[in-house]
Design an enzyme around this catalytic site. Structure first.
Site, mmCIF file in Angstrom:
data_model
loop_
_atom_site.group_PDB
_atom_site.id
_atom_site.type_symbol
_atom_site.label_atom_id
_atom_site.label_comp_id
_atom_site.label_asym_id
_atom_site.label_seq_id
_atom_site.Cartn_x
_atom_site.Cartn_y
_atom_site.Cartn_z
ATOM 1 N N HIS A 70 0.746 4.623 4.372
ATOM 2 C CA HIS A 70 0.096 5.244 3.222
ATOM 3 C C HIS A 70 0.561 6.682 3.043
ATOM 4 O O HIS A 70 0.899 7.114 1.933
ATOM 5 C CB HIS A 70 -1.425 5.213 3.402
ATOM 6 C CG HIS A 70 -1.988 3.834 3.382
ATOM 7 N ND1 HIS A 70 -3.345 3.576 3.495
ATOM 8 C CD2 HIS A 70 -1.402 2.609 3.267
ATOM 9 C CE1 HIS A 70 -3.559 2.270 3.445
ATOM 10 N NE2 HIS A 70 -2.385 1.664 3.320
ATOM 11 N N SER A 74 0.805 -1.213 0.000
ATOM 12 C CA SER A 74 0.000 0.000 0.000
ATOM 13 C C SER A 74 0.843 1.270 0.000
ATOM 14 O O SER A 74 0.513 2.245 -0.687
ATOM 15 C CB SER A 74 -0.934 0.012 1.217
ATOM 16 O OG SER A 74 -1.747 -1.130 1.237
#
Length: 274
Positions: free
Chosen positions: A222, A173
């Site tokens: 992230h 991610s």
């Protein structure tokens, strides 16, 4: 209207037929395959077919996806929604702060980006990687794309460790968010709508999901990947604009080293802020 990548004050509607960068009349070089920028005009013309453009070009993207799938299956992943963690591969390659800091297992900063906890986790990440990766790799080339991806992967690991050192973290991610940041920068520097084509909505939705309770998502990874990918893309774009591409790689290497040093430093603190 886009602006010339070498002369930002000049608007132009023409792009290089090879790399796609906007070029003004001063930078155009007529060739048998269209107008080219000064750098591409010096290169030998490569014959491009539908097979090479849409099947074989995103080599790095495909290689990363294959590696992630193989490791997912090797770590016990199945078609179910349950976690595939806990096996030998997870024990030796997942990101866990104390092992990075005290046992000097620095490879975890990279290998954790190829592991996933379930079919939904890997499916969502690989889908976004394919959508973003094939576009960016064809635009930037495999070397520049790979540099941005792995820089974002490392800054994502740093962000995850800033958030917590008490939890095991896996997933691509952070690097995928880095590709989102890179896409924004490239579109912006080319005079296009930076958040156009649904890119802005994609980033916002994924960031919102990152903070939703109950999902157990390392939102720090992230955010770290998003920032790292954007900075890496900007460094590469600007170095190309000044015809010193090596500066972009140096900047990315410096960012990656800083992320590793920061990761080792913060991974010794047993804390969780999320």
């Amino acid at each position: 209207m886009a602006t010339c990548y070498r002369h930002p004050n000049r608007e132009t509607g023409v792009s290089c037929s090879n790399c796609g960068r906007p070029i003004c009349t001063s930078c155009m070089t007529p060739t048998s395959v269209g107008m080219r920028c000064p750098e591409c005009s010096k290169q030998k013309t490569q014959v491009r077919t539908a097979a090479t453009m849409y099947g074989g070009e995103p080599r790095v993207t495909v290689a990363i996806i294959i590696a992630c799938v193989i490791l997912f299956l090797g770590s016990g992943g199945s078609i179910g929604l349950s976690s595939s963690g806990g096996g030998w591969i997870y024990q030796h390659f997942a990101l866990y702060g104390p092992l990075v800091h005290y046992e000097h297992e620095y490879w975890r900063l990279v290998t954790s980006g190829f592991l996933h906890s379930g079919i939904f986790h890997i499916g969502f990440n690989m889908y976004l990687l394919w959508i973003l990766g094939q576009q960016l790799e064809r635009t930037l080339g495999p070397t520049r794309f790979g540099t941005i991806y792995f820089t974002a992967l490392l800054t994502g690991s740093f962000g995850a460790l800033v958030q917590t050192t008490e939890s095991v973290v896996v997933g691509a991610s952070g690097a995928v968010f880095g590709l989102m940041g890179a896409m924004v920068v490239i579109q912006w520097r080319r005079g296009l709508e930076a958040f156009g084509g649904g890119l802005g909505g994609l980033i916002v939705i994924n960031l919102v999901i990152s903070f939703l309770p109950g999902f157990n998502i390392a939102f720090g990874g992230h955010i770290g990947g998003l920032i790292g990918g954007a900075i890496a893309a900007l460094a590469i774009h600007e170095s190309d604009r000044f015809r010193k591409p090596w500066l972009g790689y140096v900047a990315c290497a410096a960012l990656a080293v800083a992320a590793v040093i920061g990761s080792v430093a913060v991974s010794g603190d047993f804390h969780s802020i999320g």
